[in-house]
Design an enzyme around this catalytic site. Sequence first.
Site, PDB file in Angstrom:
ATOM      1  N   SER A  28       2.921   1.496  -8.767  1.00  0.00           N
ATOM      2  CA  SER A  28       4.365   1.503  -8.949  1.00  0.00           C
ATOM      3  C   SER A  28       4.685   1.385 -10.428  1.00  0.00           C
ATOM      4  O   SER A  28       4.008   0.641 -11.153  1.00  0.00           O
ATOM      5  CB  SER A  28       5.010   0.338  -8.204  1.00  0.00           C
ATOM      6  N   TYR A  55       4.767  -8.294  -5.990  1.00  0.00           N
ATOM      7  CA  TYR A  55       4.558  -6.873  -5.664  1.00  0.00           C
ATOM      8  C   TYR A  55       3.834  -6.174  -6.806  1.00  0.00           C
ATOM      9  O   TYR A  55       2.852  -5.445  -6.592  1.00  0.00           O
ATOM     10  CB  TYR A  55       5.909  -6.211  -5.398  1.00  0.00           C
TER      11      TYR A  55
END
Length: 249
Positions: free
Chosen positions: A145, A158
């Site tokens: 990401s 995350y």
Amino acid sequence: MTEQHTTSTRRVALVTGGSRGIGRESAERLASDGFAVVINYAGNKTEAEAAVAAVVAAGGQAVAHQADVADEAAVAALFDAAEEAFGGVDVVVHAAGIMSLSPLVDLDLDALDGMYRTNVRGTFVVDQQAARRLRGGGAIINFSSSVLALAIPGYTAYAATKGAVEAMTLILARELRGRDITVNAVAPGPTATALFLDGKDEETIARMAAQPPLERLGAPEDIAEVVSFLAGPARWVNGQVLRANGGII
């Protein structure tokens, strides 16, 4: 398992998290590129069957198979099912992932453990089977990401899981020396999927959409273009993280 029983000599792509969002768009794009597609899903059989039906309606071949990506026995069975349906696996797109947002100080540790299990252990388990089973000329495509480089507050856990994904990707590429298998990761920026949109108000979404120079959110098909590139013509791209984010970083 929903399937078509016609064995194919086409190249075969296995897509985890393939029933929705970026995973589904990637599965449909690879099918349009000529791959037979195995669509893995965690729990929503209806969405997975709809994804298979969309591929078949467009003239492609697809099967759906349920598996928890962190369960090594289930993932081995997933690869077994792919080999049974289509004769082998050439490309693995590991798009399955979960996200819980909270500042580090407030994050429920059960949420941390859940993200670790799916995003880190899941990537390790899927990549392990891929490394054992992919045919020469294949590709492993993981998902990181762009939030890892953006360092946005609230994404601590995350982003940490995606840092682990990037480490696995870069090292596995080198461990597969001599196999003619590429290993790369795609790192999307803000992309209009349920994973990104859920829990955000319109003001937050508009602010994030305005950040890239292209002044919009990514679309799942934008990311599927990168997956298609890495799965097909990009044989000299290996051990890399491709940040598909519209220039946000």
